[in-house]
Scaffold this active site. Structure first.
Site, PDB file in Angstrom:
ATOM      1  N   LYS A 115       0.848  -1.200   0.000  1.00 57.04           N
ATOM      2  CA  LYS A 115       0.000   0.000   0.000  1.00 57.04           C
ATOM      3  C   LYS A 115       0.882   1.249   0.000  1.00 57.04           C
ATOM      4  O   LYS A 115       1.877   1.317   0.745  1.00 57.04           O
ATOM      5  CB  LYS A 115      -0.892  -0.003   1.238  1.00 57.04           C
ATOM      6  CG  LYS A 115      -2.003  -1.028   1.178  1.00 57.04           C
ATOM      7  CD  LYS A 115      -3.131  -0.562   0.284  1.00 57.04           C
ATOM      8  CE  LYS A 115      -4.255  -1.586   0.258  1.00 57.04           C
ATOM      9  NZ  LYS A 115      -5.410  -1.143  -0.527  1.00 57.04           N
ATOM     10  N   LYS A 223     -13.395  -7.870  -7.231  1.00 58.82           N
ATOM     11  CA  LYS A 223     -13.801  -8.372  -5.916  1.00 58.82           C
ATOM     12  C   LYS A 223     -15.232  -8.859  -6.026  1.00 58.82           C
ATOM     13  O   LYS A 223     -16.096  -8.145  -6.563  1.00 58.82           O
ATOM     14  CB  LYS A 223     -13.693  -7.258  -4.875  1.00 58.82           C
ATOM     15  CG  LYS A 223     -12.278  -6.682  -4.864  1.00 58.82           C
ATOM     16  CD  LYS A 223     -12.005  -5.679  -3.788  1.00 58.82           C
ATOM     17  CE  LYS A 223     -10.619  -5.096  -4.088  1.00 58.82           C
ATOM     18  NZ  LYS A 223      -9.891  -4.620  -2.967  1.00 58.82           N
TER      19      LYS A 223
HETATM   20  O1  LIG Z   1      -5.518  -6.976  -2.713  1.00 61.32           O
HETATM   21  C1  LIG Z   1      -5.005  -7.265  -1.624  1.00 61.32           C
HETATM   22  O2  LIG Z   1      -3.830  -7.670  -1.543  1.00 61.32           O
HETATM   23  C2  LIG Z   1      -5.769  -7.133  -0.346  1.00 61.32           C
HETATM   24  C3  LIG Z   1      -7.100  -6.475  -0.390  1.00 61.32           C
HETATM   25  C4  LIG Z   1      -7.073  -4.976  -0.474  1.00 61.32           C
HETATM   26  O3  LIG Z   1      -6.061  -4.389  -0.770  1.00 61.32           O
HETATM   27  C5  LIG Z   1      -8.275  -4.225  -0.115  1.00 61.32           C
HETATM   28  C6  LIG Z   1      -9.046  -4.685   0.949  1.00 61.32           C
HETATM   29  C7  LIG Z   1     -10.169  -3.992   1.373  1.00 61.32           C
HETATM   30  C8  LIG Z   1     -10.543  -2.839   0.721  1.00 61.32           C
HETATM   31  C9  LIG Z   1      -9.793  -2.374  -0.368  1.00 61.32           C
HETATM   32  C10 LIG Z   1      -8.671  -3.066  -0.805  1.00 61.32           C
HETATM   33  C11 LIG Z   1      -7.946  -2.568  -2.039  1.00 61.32           C
HETATM   34  O4  LIG Z   1      -7.462  -3.335  -2.870  1.00 61.32           O
HETATM   35  O5  LIG Z   1      -7.904  -1.379  -2.274  1.00 61.32           O
HETATM   36 MG   LIG Z   2      -7.008  -1.685  -4.391  1.00 64.73          MG
END
Ligand SMILES: O=C(O)CCC(=O)c1ccccc1C(=O)O
Ligand SMILES: [Mg+2]
EC number: 4.2.1.113
Length: 339
Positions: A115, A223
């Site tokens: 992130k 998702k």
């Molecule tokens: O993709 C991953 O590795 C984990 C999941 C993740 O990042 C996520 C989890 C909850 C809400 C938003 C996000 C996202 O991808 O932005």
């Molecule tokens: Mg994302």
């Protein structure tokens, strides 16, 4: 090809006949969440998860309810594979915490999502975090996720710098579809070999295919819950005609199971999926949580343990809040869809 029509929802009392609201403490804080609250529903075909984040409005939550019902009342499409490679997910922690966080994902990690662009941090924080991951895993496939936190010039400068650590792709570097297209073009102009992935531009836009039509991304993050279920997500990917990475919504193992079903049913699965997030959680609802081993998850059923459902149950006021939310979302969704 027409998009799958959403099936009508079962009546509210049937939907809530075996419904549990749980609070799952995190080990590592993620997108501001320290305790993940979510609802689990049992239907005739199994379990479904309804866990839109508390700040989401009812219209957005309706897709999540459809996904939960689709899983619990209709089950999953046939799998094409049973082993799903997954990435480790590194939240916007200080670089010094990277070894501890990666350690939660066990050995055999071959892909990592980091992130970046977290509010209150700057590019040097991101660069230090990415460098720390690269130092520990010289051969891993790395991606970053900015959650739309940059504008176009900032994204280009950031990805030029972070790209020095060899990145496969950048997930939602900027908020808009037009911005994604501009970043994609700018990276190509600069000769920065980082692909662009769309996440929020797929799951939050009224038209999940706008990204593909605009040529704004090289790949999609999909998702199951925000897209209204596994079948609907499969449709979006098929119609987009782009490679897809399946990711979680910080689900319990029940929601992860739906993500696995989606990953297992896709015709192609060229990237490791973001389905390892149970490793970031201290608690789960399964005795054997769906946590990756050797960089992958095996497809298996996810049946919550009654003792864990009871132990993790939320207090009465939070249960009322969730039940009230389901009631509103159900009423709104029922009105919008012919039975
Ligand atoms: O993709 C991953 O590795 C984990 C999941 C993740 O990042 C996520 C989890 C909850 C809400 C938003 C996000 C996202 O991808 O932005
Ligand atoms: Mg994302």
């Amino acid at each position: 090809m027409a998009m799958t029509e959403p099936a009508s929802l079962p009546p509210l009392d049937e939907l809530l006949d075996d419904a549990h609201v749980v609070a799952l403490p995190m080990r590592v804080r993620f997108r501001g969440v320290e305790v993940r609250e979510t609802m689990l529903l049992r239907g005739p075909a199994g379990w479904g998860e309804f866990g839109p984040f508390p700040e989401y409005g009812d219209a957005e939550a309706a897709a999540w309810l459809r996904a939960a019902v689709d899983a619990a009342w209709h089950g999953f499409p046939a799998p094409r594979r049973t082993r799903i490679p997954v990435n480790a997910t590194v939240p916007a922690v200080p670089a010094a915490r990277v070894p501890e966080v990666l350690g939660r994902f066990g050995t055999g990690v071959r892909a990592v999502k980091v992130k970046v662009a977290e509010r209150g941090q700057d590019l040097s924080d991101d660069a230090a975090r990415v460098a720390a991951v690269r130092a520990l895993l010289p051969d891993a496939e790395l991606r970053v996720d900015a959650n739309g936190g940059w504008d176009v010039p900032t994204a280009l400068a950031a990805l030029e710098r972070l790209g020095e650590h060899r990145l496969a792709y950048a997930e939602q570097p900027v908020p808009t579809v037009a911005g994604l297209a501009a970043v994609r073009e700018g990276l190509a102009d600069r000769g920065v070999p980082v692909l662009v992935a769309a996440d929020e531009s797929v799951r939050k836009e009224s038209d999940p295919l706008a990204v593909a039509r605009a040529g704004a991304a090289d790949l999609l993050v999909v998702k199951a819950a925000p897209l209204g279920g596994v079948r609907r997500a499969l449709d979006v990917v098929a119609q987009a005609g782009l490679p897809a990475v399946v990711s979680s919504a910080l689900d319990s193992s029940v929601g992860i199971r739906a993500g696995l079903a989606l990953a297992a049913a896709l015709p192609e699965l060229p990237y490791a999926c973001g389905l390892g997030t149970v490793s970031l959680m201290r608690e789960d609802v399964l005795r054997e949580p769906l946590r990756p081993v050797d960089g992958a998850l095996e497809l298996r059923e996810a049946v919550p343990d009654p003792g864990l459902l009871a132990a993790r149950a939320v207090p009465a006021d939070r249960r009322r809040w969730w039940l009230e939310r389901v009631r509103r979302v159900h009423a709104g969704a029922a009105g919008a869809v012919p039975a």
